[in-house]
Design a protein around this motif. Structure first.
Motif, short mmCIF file in Angstrom:
data_model
loop_
_atom_site.label_atom_id
_atom_site.label_comp_id
_atom_site.label_asym_id
_atom_site.label_seq_id
_atom_site.Cartn_x
_atom_site.Cartn_y
_atom_site.Cartn_z
N ARG A 1 0.87 -1.19 0.00
CA ARG A 1 0.00 0.00 0.00
C ARG A 1 0.90 1.24 0.00
NH1 ARG A 1 -3.69 2.40 4.55
NH2 ARG A 1 -5.48 3.21 3.37
N ILE A 2 0.83 2.03 -1.06
CA ILE A 2 1.72 3.17 -1.25
C ILE A 2 0.90 4.46 -1.26
CG2 ILE A 2 3.50 4.20 -2.70
CD1 ILE A 2 4.24 1.44 -1.56
N VAL A 3 1.30 5.42 -0.43
CA VAL A 3 0.58 6.69 -0.35
C VAL A 3 1.22 7.71 -1.28
CG1 VAL A 3 1.91 7.58 1.63
CG2 VAL A 3 -0.40 8.43 1.19
N LEU A 4 0.37 8.47 -1.98
CA LEU A 4 0.79 9.49 -2.93
C LEU A 4 0.19 10.82 -2.48
CD1 LEU A 4 -0.01 7.43 -6.16
CD2 LEU A 4 2.20 7.61 -5.01
N PRO A 5 0.98 11.66 -1.81
CA PRO A 5 0.44 12.91 -1.25
C PRO A 5 -0.05 13.91 -2.30
CG PRO A 5 2.52 12.32 -0.19
CD PRO A 5 2.38 11.44 -1.38
N GLU A 6 0.45 13.80 -3.52
CA GLU A 6 0.07 14.74 -4.58
C GLU A 6 -1.07 14.15 -5.41
OE1 GLU A 6 4.61 16.47 -5.07
OE2 GLU A 6 4.05 14.55 -5.95
N GLY A 7 -2.19 13.87 -4.74
CA GLY A 7 -3.26 13.08 -5.35
C GLY A 7 -3.94 13.70 -6.54
N ASP A 8 -4.00 15.03 -6.62
CA ASP A 8 -4.70 15.66 -7.74
C ASP A 8 -3.74 16.14 -8.83
OD1 ASP A 8 -3.55 17.75 -6.39
OD2 ASP A 8 -5.40 18.88 -6.06
N GLU A 9 -2.46 15.76 -8.72
CA GLU A 9 -1.48 16.11 -9.76
C GLU A 9 -1.70 15.15 -10.94
OE1 GLU A 9 1.59 16.47 -12.31
OE2 GLU A 9 1.51 14.64 -11.10
N CYS B 1 -2.59 1.83 -4.34
CA CYS B 1 -2.27 3.25 -4.21
C CYS B 1 -3.33 3.99 -3.40
CB CYS B 1 -2.16 3.89 -5.60
SG CYS B 1 -0.72 3.30 -6.53
N VAL B 2 -2.84 4.95 -2.60
CA VAL B 2 -3.70 5.82 -1.81
C VAL B 2 -3.42 7.26 -2.22
CG1 VAL B 2 -4.36 6.55 0.51
CG2 VAL B 2 -3.60 4.20 0.13
N LEU B 3 -4.41 7.94 -2.77
CA LEU B 3 -4.26 9.33 -3.16
C LEU B 3 -4.73 10.23 -2.03
CD1 LEU B 3 -5.69 9.21 -6.80
CD2 LEU B 3 -3.29 9.29 -6.14
N LEU B 4 -3.91 11.21 -1.66
CA LEU B 4 -4.32 12.21 -0.70
C LEU B 4 -4.76 13.46 -1.46
CD1 LEU B 4 -1.59 11.98 2.11
CD2 LEU B 4 -3.82 10.84 1.99
N GLY B 5 -5.97 13.93 -1.16
CA GLY B 5 -6.48 15.12 -1.83
C GLY B 5 -7.98 15.18 -1.74
N LYS B 6 -8.53 16.29 -2.15
CA LYS B 6 -9.98 16.43 -2.14
C LYS B 6 -10.58 15.58 -3.26
CE LYS B 6 -9.99 21.08 -0.15
NZ LYS B 6 -10.39 22.50 -0.33
N LEU C 1 -8.74 2.02 -6.38
CA LEU C 1 -7.93 3.20 -6.10
C LEU C 1 -8.53 3.96 -4.93
CD1 LEU C 1 -5.57 5.05 -6.78
CD2 LEU C 1 -6.99 6.13 -8.53
N GLU C 2 -7.76 4.11 -3.87
CA GLU C 2 -8.25 4.71 -2.63
C GLU C 2 -7.98 6.22 -2.63
OE1 GLU C 2 -7.85 3.73 2.17
OE2 GLU C 2 -6.68 2.61 0.69
N ILE C 3 -8.98 7.00 -2.22
CA ILE C 3 -8.84 8.45 -2.10
C ILE C 3 -9.18 8.85 -0.67
CG2 ILE C 3 -9.66 10.70 -2.88
CD1 ILE C 3 -10.41 9.38 -5.55
N LEU C 4 -8.25 9.57 -0.02
CA LEU C 4 -8.48 10.04 1.35
C LEU C 4 -8.39 11.55 1.38
CD1 LEU C 4 -6.33 7.49 3.43
CD2 LEU C 4 -8.80 7.45 3.03
N GLU C 5 -9.37 12.18 2.00
CA GLU C 5 -9.39 13.64 2.14
C GLU C 5 -8.57 14.02 3.37
OE1 GLU C 5 -12.19 16.08 0.90
OE2 GLU C 5 -13.44 14.69 -0.23
N PRO C 6 -7.50 14.79 3.19
CA PRO C 6 -6.61 15.11 4.31
C PRO C 6 -7.31 15.71 5.52
CG PRO C 6 -5.57 15.72 2.25
CD PRO C 6 -6.97 15.31 1.91
#
Length: 686
Positions: free
Chosen positions: A373-381, A399-404, A423-428
């Motif tokens: 499980r890899i987190v990608l802080p630049e989710g909306d790039e 993959c885990v995308l951080l972003g709105k 594909l997982e999306i988490l709102e910071p």
């Protein structure tokens, strides 16, 4: 050496793409592969198969093919035996040291009735096994394949495998296999319109259109042609990424809708104006940012219907200058081939050196097996989002995308990307608070307060790093928009160095034509001390081994052995001695000049008896100036792909991207991070 003669069962089944994909599948298995296309209908210097084999598959010694006119003259003159001798000579000229020879057959041509017989003669002369490329579009493809299997057997050769290309969605592989008389199916490649998408420049060439605004004409691709004959309300829903808008210039409503779509970030393939028309000057001024922001605009003579019809007849063959598309096609087809069946009875290459295709293949296979499980802080790039989708769809990582979520979905919609379910999306802002307490605990020696922690967690990189620190994810990849310092600093503060490591360093994987080398440290430590240099050597050897490269470590300097003196070479000499004493299992030597480390003849003179000289796979440079300069010089001058940098010495994997990283670079970095995570977990168990 084994020879595969790849033949098409009918025209337009993708013989070239499948032949080169077979070549790549063999390379991925560590085999040294030679390639030849004996006969071409083009001129020898414009044959796409040969150009792609040299430039994409890096088979530099691929010979020029014989022109069809010359071949036809020999056949009609009764000189077939001389022709076959020439073809055998051509094939043998490129096979020194090869494990397998892939021979691309001759494309069908009803006007030359001698071609089937000539193909059989070539296969027999080369003692080749035959691989058939068949159509998977309908049942007739199987019937034609069975007919050709019988024909090949009558010539005394055997068909060792069948590859069905451009298969329909409902193609039944098991049913097809049962009808082939025991001949195995080596792969089924389903029809994928994305692989057939031409560039806008290809459409311009096909139409003979005038390029009014160039924009990104060489990189945008046509997925759909939108013929604007109805009201603009009917056109708007079709203005999606990859849409090529065909309209007369008097349709101001269509022009405005196109400009609005482009200004909203939708990457249309382009706008084609028919009837020799123009965008009105007022409209062009009004939408200048849209019409000059990357959107290609073409102009052609015919009417809209004729133009759209002509575009539909664009040849499916990949143009010889479209290396990006062909590389994607080769990779996509190779992934659908059965490597075990293809390599049955073949011996793996004896060399311990790893070729670039084998490295890339093993990289993806190891990452899939790791399932991290890899987190990608630049989710909306956009590039990061594309890479995350690819990794999710191919099972490379979770993959885990951080972003709105709305922002990410908006970017995906503009790019024409469907977000896969996995594909997982988490709102910071929804999760940051739960990391405050553990972050305060990690930074208590620095007096961090809960309020300061919550403020710091507004940075998505810090948030992702905390997720890694508390073991909610296995690795982090950032840097597409953040600086290296922004990625590394939180890792040093919250992850810290691994047990036994005192520093963090970096390495690049350099994908040379014949093998993959490791360069370190080219990105982090400006002037490491001798003990730090020794530690970098150990870290880099471990990284090489984790990715399947046999580490033979050369400590690089401006002199070899005891020949030189000075502070810089003495540092390398001391680092070599420290590394050998601390890790006696390392295959390591130094100080060593670069040529002594890589060239066997030079090594025999300068470092006789060295276990590393002439065969080094890991290069440890004495300082950042030398390392960074060397890696960039090799990368640019030799047109070498470099993967990295990956960070070494951290307790958990964090990797930094170049801000100019391509989507493929990010995919590779995610895979590298997953494998690092697996290797770190394994070392902790051991």
């Amino acid at each position: 050496m084994r020879t595969y003669f790849v033949a098409a069962t009918e025209p337009n089944v993708g013989l070239t793409s499948v032949s080169l994909a077979l070549l790549r599948a063999l390379q991925r298995r560590g085999l040294k592969v030679a390639f030849v296309k004996p006969v071409t209908k083009r001129t020898p210097d414009t044959e796409p198969s040969v150009l792609f084999a040299r430039s994409i598959c890096q088979i530099d010694n691929t010979p020029d093919p014989l022109p069809m006119s010359w071949v036809t003259q020999h056949v009609t003159s009764g000189k077939t035996d001389e022709l076959l001798e020439e073809i055998v000579s051509l094939a043998m000229s490129c096979t020194e040291g090869a494990d397998v020879l892939v021979v691309e057959g001759i494309h069908a041509d009803p006007s030359r009735a001698f071609l089937p017989r000539l193909s059989a003669d070539i296969a027999r002369s080369l003692q080749a096994d035959v691989v058939l490329v068949a159509s998977g579009a309908d049942a007739e493809g199987i019937a034609q394949t069975n007919y050709l299997i019988a024909q090949v057997r009558n010539t005394g050769r055997q068909v060792v495998g069948v590859i069905f290309n451009r298969a329909a969605a409902g193609f039944d592989e098991a049913a097809a296999a049962s009808q082939l008389g025991g001949v195995p199916v080596w792969g089924v490649v389903h029809n994928n319109p994305l692989l057939s998408a031409p560039r806008t420049i290809d459409v311009a060439r096909h139409l003979g259109a005038e390029v009014m605004i160039e924009g990104e004409i060489a990189s945008r691709r046509v997925l759909e042609t939108v013929l604007c004959g109805r009201s603009v309300a009917e056109v708007i829903p079709r203005l999606k990424p990859g849409a090529l808008v065909v309209s007369a210039g008097d349709r101001d409503d269509v022009m405005l809708a196109t400009a609005l779509a482009a200004s909203n970030g939708i990457e249309l393939a382009g706008l084609v104006l028919t009837h020799d028309s123009f965008i009105s000057p007022r409209l062009e001024r009004f939408g200048s940012r849209s019409f000059h922001g990357g959107l290609p605009v073409l102009r052609t003579h015919g009417d809209s219907f004729e133009t759209a019809a002509s575009i539909s007849r664009l040849p499916r063959a990949v143009p010889q200058d479209d290396l990006s598309r062909m590389d994607t096609v080769i990779d996509s087809v190779a992934e659908r081939l059965d490597g075990e069946a293809i390599c049955a009875g073949l011996e793996l290459a004896a060399s311990t050196r790893m070729s670039p295709p084998a490295f890339r293949y093993q990289l993806m296979q190891k990452a899939r097996a790791a399932n991290k499980r890899i987190v990608l802080p630049e989710g909306d790039e956009p590039r990061t989002l594309r890479a995350a989708v690819i990794c999710t769809e191919k099972g490379i990582a979770r993959c885990v995308l951080l972003g709105k979520r709305k922002a990410i979905e908006s970017v995906a919609d503009a790019l024409g990307i469907a977000l896969p379910p996995g594909l997982e999306i988490l709102e910071p802002h929804e999760i940051a608070e739960r990391y405050v307490t553990p972050m305060v605990a990690l930074r208590k020696s620095k007096g961090l307060t809960p309020g300061q922690a919550l403020l710091a967690l507004e940075d998505s990189v810090v948030l992702g790093t905390m997720m890694l620190a508390v073991d909610e994810v296995d690795g982090l990849v950032s840097g597409a928009v953040h600086t290296t310092a922004s990625t590394v600093r939180p890792a040093l503060q919250l992850i810290r160095t691994a047990p036994g490591s005192s520093i963090v360093s970096s390495c690049f994987f350099m994908l040379m034509p014949e093998q993959v080398l490791v360069y370190a440290d080219c990105a982090v430590n400006p002037d490491p001390t001798a003990p730090e240099l020794a530690e970098i050597a150990k870290q880099s050897a471990d990284s090489a081994r984790a990715f399947g490269i046999d580490p033979k470590v050369a400590m690089i300097s401006y002199s070899t052995g005891v020949s030189g003196s000075g502070d810089d070479v003495e540092k390398v000499r001391a680092a070599t001695a420290l590394a050998k004493a601390r890790w006696p299992e390392l295959v390591l030597d130094g100080p060593m000049q670069y040529d002594a480390a890589t060239v066997r003849d030079v090594a025999a003179q300068k470092a006789p008896g060295s276990a590393v000289a002439g065969q080094a796979t890991v290069f440890v440079f004495p300082d950042l100036n030398t390392g960074n300069t060397t890696y960039k010089a090799v990368q640019r001058s030799a047109n070498v792909v470099s993967v990295g940098p990956i960070l070494q010495g951290l307790r958990k994997p964090v990797n930094d991207l170049s801000r100019g990283a391509l989507v493929d670079d990010i995919v590779f970095t995610i895979a590298l991070t997953a494998i690092q995570a697996q290797a770190m977990a394994q070392s902790q168990q051991d």
